[in-house]
Design an enzyme around this catalytic site. Structure first.
Site, short mmCIF file in Angstrom:
data_model
loop_
_atom_site.label_atom_id
_atom_site.label_comp_id
_atom_site.label_asym_id
_atom_site.label_seq_id
_atom_site.Cartn_x
_atom_site.Cartn_y
_atom_site.Cartn_z
N HIS A 1 -19.03 -135.18 -5.82
CA HIS A 1 -18.46 -136.51 -5.59
C HIS A 1 -19.11 -137.23 -4.39
O HIS A 1 -19.72 -138.28 -4.54
CB HIS A 1 -16.95 -136.39 -5.29
CG HIS A 1 -16.15 -135.64 -6.28
ND1 HIS A 1 -15.78 -136.14 -7.51
CD2 HIS A 1 -15.60 -134.40 -6.22
CE1 HIS A 1 -15.04 -135.26 -8.16
NE2 HIS A 1 -14.91 -134.19 -7.41
O1 RIB Z 1 -11.38 -136.51 -5.55
C1 RIB Z 1 -12.57 -136.10 -4.92
C2 RIB Z 1 -12.51 -136.37 -3.46
O2 RIB Z 1 -11.43 -135.63 -2.91
C3 RIB Z 1 -13.76 -135.89 -2.70
O3 RIB Z 1 -13.98 -136.70 -1.57
C4 RIB Z 1 -13.39 -134.50 -2.28
O4 RIB Z 1 -14.04 -134.10 -1.07
C5 RIB Z 1 -11.92 -134.68 -1.99
O5 RIB Z 1 -11.80 -135.21 -0.67
#
Ligand code: RIB
Ligand code: CA
Length: 312
Positions: free
Chosen positions: A242
């Site tokens: 992500h």
């Molecule tokens: O949903 C994904 C996000 O939530 C990313 O930033 C992961 O690190 C968590 O913080």
């Protein structure tokens, strides 16, 4: 060409760690500091983990500030079930020896935005938006001075990953997200719609391991650990990276595509709190406020990421 000045607001988290390494490995970017926030794990651990990552990159010079330890109004929700007890499970790394920078992360955000020329600093929040929103409340004068916010959070077609409606970063602090999305700062949003297309595969993880470096080994070990949750939940081959999508966008925006649309944050819904209500089909008539990404050249993303991690 002058390096782009950024502040990464982060809740490491293995994917945050990869994003931080990507930024520190890239000469196009000048990291003015890291601001830790409570999210994946409590603040004490996110502030610890951010320093571990800096030391892994050989960058003890980077200032790491501790920020907000709880959302604006809600009880903190964490994600040890994804990231492990330490938040950086997957490889045992030594405790940091570099100290935290003096002062609160929110004050660092305010002071830096007041000191740097208007329109020269980009904020890259990759965790809950509590620090950013708190800074906006405390010092509204900094809002127009921000060049852009390039963040990871939200979901629309991909729906939620922590509730059926909400993605984790927004869900933890919807009130903070509402302040940021209503601020008028130019927003580039990397939602699950795009990050779920930036999936690790065995070949991609082995390419990190094949770098033969401490950083490459750490990234491979983190993704090996991190992906077990997503593979079990989604039946996918690997895990979505992500947070590195935000930094990759700064380096090569053409890797991504999306739409400039209206995005509102649900704060009242009994079942939908934290939902990013993205007007993808432009039916609401509400003002556009965000570049909401929907697609990524995954091969290009991983090629960039692997090459840059290989520089550390
Ligand atoms: O949903 C994904 C996000 O939530 C990313 O930033 C992961 O690190 C968590 O913080
Ligand atoms: Ca994160």
């Amino acid at each position: 060409m002058r390096a782009r000045k950024i502040i990464i607001d982060t809740d490491p988290g293995q994917d945050d760690a990869v994003a931080i390494l990507l930024a520190l490995a890239s000469p196009e970017i000048e990291v003015l500091g890291l601001t830790a926030v409570a999210g994946n794990v409590p603040l004490e651990l996110t502030a610890r983990n951010a320093r571990i990552v800096c030391e892994l990159a050989g960058r003890r010079d980077v200032r790491v500030f501790a920020g907000c330890d709880a959302p604006l109004t809600r009880k903190l929700v964490t994600a040890e079930y994804v990231h492990g007890k330490t938040g950086l499970d997957g490889i045992a790394l030594p405790d940091p020896t570099m100290p935290l920078a003096d002062g609160h992360a929110v004050d660092f955000l305010i002071e830096t935005l007041r000191e740097e020329a208007p329109g020269t600093v980009t904020l890259c929040p990759i965790g809950p938006l509590t620090n950013i929103a708190t800074a906006f409340r405390k010092a509204p004068d900094i809002v127009p001075r921000i060049a852009e916010i390039v963040m990871m959070g939200g979901a629309y077609f991909e729906v939620g990953n922590v509730t059926p409606a909400a993605e984790f970063n927004i869900y933890v602090d919807p009130e903070a997200a509402d302040i940021v999305f209503k601020s008028g700062v130019p927003l580039v949003v990397m939602p699950l719609d795009v990050t779920h297309k930036a999936l690790t595969t065995r070949a991609r993880v082995e390419a990190f391991r094949g770098l033969g470096t401490a950083a490459g080994h750490a990234v491979a070990s983190w993704t090996d650990f991190f992906e077990r949750f997503d593979m079990a939940k989604y039946g996918s081959e690997g895990a979505p990276l992500h947070d590195p999508c935000t930094i990759a966008y700064l380096l090569d925006p053409d890797l991504f595509s999306g739409r400039h649309i209206n995005v509102e944050i649900e704060t009242d819904g009994r079942f939908t709190a934290g939902m990013t209500v993205a007007d993808w089909w432009r039916v609401s008539g509400r003002a556009e406020n965000a570049m909401f990404m929907g697609d990524v050249d995954a091969d290009g993303f991983f090629a960039l990421l692997t090459e840059r991690i290989g520089r550390l």
